[in-house]
Design an enzyme around this catalytic site. Structure first.
Site, PDB file in Angstrom:
ATOM      1  CG  HIS A  53      -1.950  -1.024   1.244  1.00 40.11           C
ATOM      2  ND1 HIS A  53      -3.015  -0.974   2.098  1.00 40.11           N
ATOM      3  CD2 HIS A  53      -2.122  -2.142   0.487  1.00 40.11           C
ATOM      4  CE1 HIS A  53      -3.808  -2.000   1.885  1.00 40.11           C
ATOM      5  NE2 HIS A  53      -3.280  -2.743   0.905  1.00 40.11           N
ATOM      6  CD  GLU A  55      -1.835   4.160   3.260  1.00 43.52           C
ATOM      7  OE1 GLU A  55      -1.580   3.505   2.214  1.00 43.52           O
ATOM      8  OE2 GLU A  55      -2.973   4.214   3.761  1.00 43.52           O
ATOM      9  CB  CYS A  83      -6.386  -0.591   5.497  1.00 43.67           C
ATOM     10  SG  CYS A  83      -4.678  -1.141   5.283  1.00 43.67           S
ATOM     11  CB  CYS A  86      -1.868   1.569   6.204  1.00 41.43           C
ATOM     12  SG  CYS A  86      -1.558   0.775   4.607  1.00 41.43           S
TER      13      CYS A  86
END
Length: 151
Positions: A53, A55, A83, A86
Site C-alpha cells: 500500500h 503508506e 486501513c 497501514c
C-alpha cells in the site's frame, strides 16, 4: 496555498500515477522537517505484494532515506483513510502526524472500522487530521472503480 494542501497535492499526483499503472489510486507522501523524503502510490499489483500500500511503501522509503525505522519527526499525507495494516505500520513507525483525504467507510482503520489508534494496545497514536482534498480523492477513486466495472 497552505503547506498541508501542497503536500496533499503531491499525494494526489501519486494517486493519479498509481491509477495510470492500474493500481487503486492511493498516494502517500512523508515529510521530514518540511521536506518530502518519500512519495509513492499503491504498488500491490506491480509487485504482487498485498502489503505494498502507498503508506507502507512510503514508510519503507522514508526509513531507508533517514536511516531509521522510527519516523518520529515525520508527517504522512495520504489520499485515503489508512486501513488497519497501514494504521499499524504508522503506529510502529512512530509517525508524528497523519493527514488524509477521503474516509473509507468499508476498509478504513482510523476513523472507521476498528479505529486502530483508539485501541488500548496501540503503542503510538499520531495526531490525525482528515478531510484534506477529500472530494478530489473520492472522485478519483469512484472514477477508477466505475471504469473497471464498465469493462
Amino acid at each position: 496555498m497552505s503547506t498541508t494542501m501542497r503536500f496533499m497535492d503531491v499525494a494526489l499526483e501519486e494517486a493519479r500515477l498509481a491509477a495510470e499503472r492500474g493500481e487503486v489510486p492511493v498516494g502517500a507522501v512523508i515529510v521530514h522537517r518540511g521536506e518530502i523524503v518519500a512519495r509513492c502510490g499503491n504498488l500491490t499489483r506491480a509487485t504482487s505484494d498485498v502489503t505494498a500500500h502507498a503508506e507502507v511503501v512510503a514508510i519503507r522509503s522514508a526509513g531507508e532515506m533517514l536511516g531509521s525505522e522510527r519516523l518520529c519527526e515525520c508527517d504522512l499525507y495520504v489520499t485515503l483513510e489508512p486501513c488497519v495494516m497501514c494504521a499499524a505500520a504508522i503506529s510502529f513507525a512512530r509517525i508524528r502526524r497523519l493527514y488524509f483525504g477521503a474516509e473509507d467507510a468499508k476498509g478504513g482503520g482510523v476513523v472507521n472500522g476498528v479505529r486502530f489508534f483508539d485501541s488500548a494496545t496501540c503503542h503510538h497514536r499520531p495526531e490525525v487530521y482528515s478531510g484534506f482534498s477529500e472530494k478530489a480523492a473520492e472522485t478519483m477513486l469512484k472514477s477508477f472503480f466505475a471504469e473497471r466495472r464498465q469493462r
